[in-house]
Enzyme design. Structure first.
Site, PDB file in Angstrom:
ATOM      1  N   TYR A  37      34.601 -38.326  37.235  1.00  0.00           N
ATOM      2  CA  TYR A  37      35.626 -37.287  37.101  1.00  0.00           C
ATOM      3  C   TYR A  37      36.989 -37.914  36.829  1.00  0.00           C
ATOM      4  O   TYR A  37      37.701 -37.497  35.900  1.00  0.00           O
ATOM      5  CB  TYR A  37      35.694 -36.416  38.358  1.00  0.00           C
ATOM      6  CG  TYR A  37      36.784 -35.373  38.258  1.00  0.00           C
ATOM      7  CD1 TYR A  37      36.671 -34.303  37.371  1.00  0.00           C
ATOM      8  CD2 TYR A  37      37.966 -35.480  39.008  1.00  0.00           C
ATOM      9  CE1 TYR A  37      37.687 -33.372  37.240  1.00  0.00           C
ATOM     10  CE2 TYR A  37      38.982 -34.545  38.877  1.00  0.00           C
ATOM     11  CZ  TYR A  37      38.841 -33.492  37.995  1.00  0.00           C
ATOM     12  OH  TYR A  37      39.853 -32.567  37.852  1.00  0.00           O
TER      13      TYR A  37
ATOM     14  N   LYS B  53      39.460 -37.619  33.434  1.00  0.00           N
ATOM     15  CA  LYS B  53      40.854 -37.174  33.459  1.00  0.00           C
ATOM     16  C   LYS B  53      41.812 -38.282  33.036  1.00  0.00           C
ATOM     17  O   LYS B  53      42.886 -38.005  32.480  1.00  0.00           O
ATOM     18  CB  LYS B  53      41.205 -36.627  34.847  1.00  0.00           C
ATOM     19  CG  LYS B  53      40.512 -35.297  35.149  1.00  0.00           C
ATOM     20  CD  LYS B  53      40.834 -34.231  34.095  1.00  0.00           C
ATOM     21  CE  LYS B  53      40.208 -32.881  34.390  1.00  0.00           C
ATOM     22  NZ  LYS B  53      40.591 -31.847  33.413  1.00  0.00           N
TER      23      LYS B  53
ATOM     24  N   VAL C 136      44.512 -27.537  43.706  1.00  0.00           N
ATOM     25  CA  VAL C 136      44.730 -26.140  43.319  1.00  0.00           C
ATOM     26  C   VAL C 136      43.534 -25.341  43.820  1.00  0.00           C
ATOM     27  O   VAL C 136      42.388 -25.670  43.504  1.00  0.00           O
ATOM     28  CB  VAL C 136      44.825 -25.978  41.782  1.00  0.00           C
ATOM     29  CG1 VAL C 136      45.193 -24.532  41.435  1.00  0.00           C
ATOM     30  CG2 VAL C 136      45.830 -26.950  41.195  1.00  0.00           C
TER      31      VAL C 136
END
Length: 258
Positions: free
Chosen positions: A156, A160, A189
């Site tokens: 991941y 990114k 978030v």
């Protein structure tokens, strides 16, 4: 806020069925912008389209497909007859948090194909159109994981970091044109993100945000709107956005009083 710079513009948002993509759609509509919304879940796209149009006088077209399918990406962009003023590459996910020696290959493929290849496909097809008109704006939704790595996030974080590099290189590739290229790199978030990462384990997902005040999808959407509504000569390359309770990928202050 935007001095009406966004009114009448056409915005293409990937991954618009939930989270940051959905919030961004509503906020662009609030600025008078028209929308092309994409996502895998057609029922959600229809519901979001109908709700936005009940609130705002804007035009909306929806396209249901999996961004991992390059031909579907191409077909979507080619079928759009009107202008694409802004592309928001929002579609992305984390899948699993296993160490590199135990990780599931399917999780890896899902993240690489969505976060990197899908973003690249949309950028490739849309930037070609933007270059012909010598204007436009590409906004990539990255992550704090694109600026620092953490255990359990090898792939991941890698995807990114790739988004960060793609953003920088895309700006260079389009140097000398009127096309702007930006990224927003959020920390925690609270969306469906963690539930997807933990494969539907809601308890594990909820624990990520427990006892903190996380960012919301609307917080990030506001920043995207701010980037998009700057004057044409202003290009914001990236913004790292964390909740006050977070100071890095791994430093999160939790308090039961919250």
């Amino acid at each position: 806020m935007s001095n009406n710079r966004l009114s009448g513009k056409w915005i293409l948002i990937t991954g618009a069925t939930s989270g940051i993509g959905k919030a961004t759609a509503y906020q662009f509509a609030g600025e008078g912008a028209n929308l092309y919304l994409t996502g895998r879940r057609e029922d959600r796209l229809i519901s979001i389209r109908d709700d936005i149009q009940s609130k705002f006088s804007v035009e909306i077209e929806i396209y249901s497909f999996d961004i991992r399918d390059r031909e579907a990406c191409k077909s979507c962009v080619e079928s759009i007859e009107g202008p694409i003023d802004i592309l928001v590459n929002n579609a992305g996910l984390a899948s699993g948090k296993d160490p590199v020696d135990q990780a599931d290959f399917e999780d890896w493929d899902k993240m690489i194909d969505t976060n990197v290849k899908g973003l690249l496909s949309m950028t490739r097809f849309v930037s070609e159109r933007m270059k012909k008109s010598n204007e436009g704006h590409i906004i990539n939704v990255g992550s704090i994981a694109g600026h620092e790595a953490y255990a359990g996030g090898s792939v991941y974080c890698g995807t990114k970091h790739a988004v960060k590099a793609i953003t920088q290189a895309t700006k260079m590739d389009l140097h000398g044109t009127g096309i702007r290229v930006s990224a927003v790199s959020p920390g925690l978030v609270e969306t469906e993100f963690s539930e997807v990462r933990f494969h539907g384990d809601k308890e594990a997902a909820d624990s990520v945000y427990s006892d903190i005040n996380p960012l919301t999808a609307d917080d990030i959407a506001e920043i995207i709107i701010f980037m998009a509504s700057r004057p044409p000569h202003v290009n914001i390359m990236d913004t790292i956005v964390l909740p006050t309770d977070q100071s890095s990928s791994t430093m999160v202050h939790r308090s039961s009083k919250k």
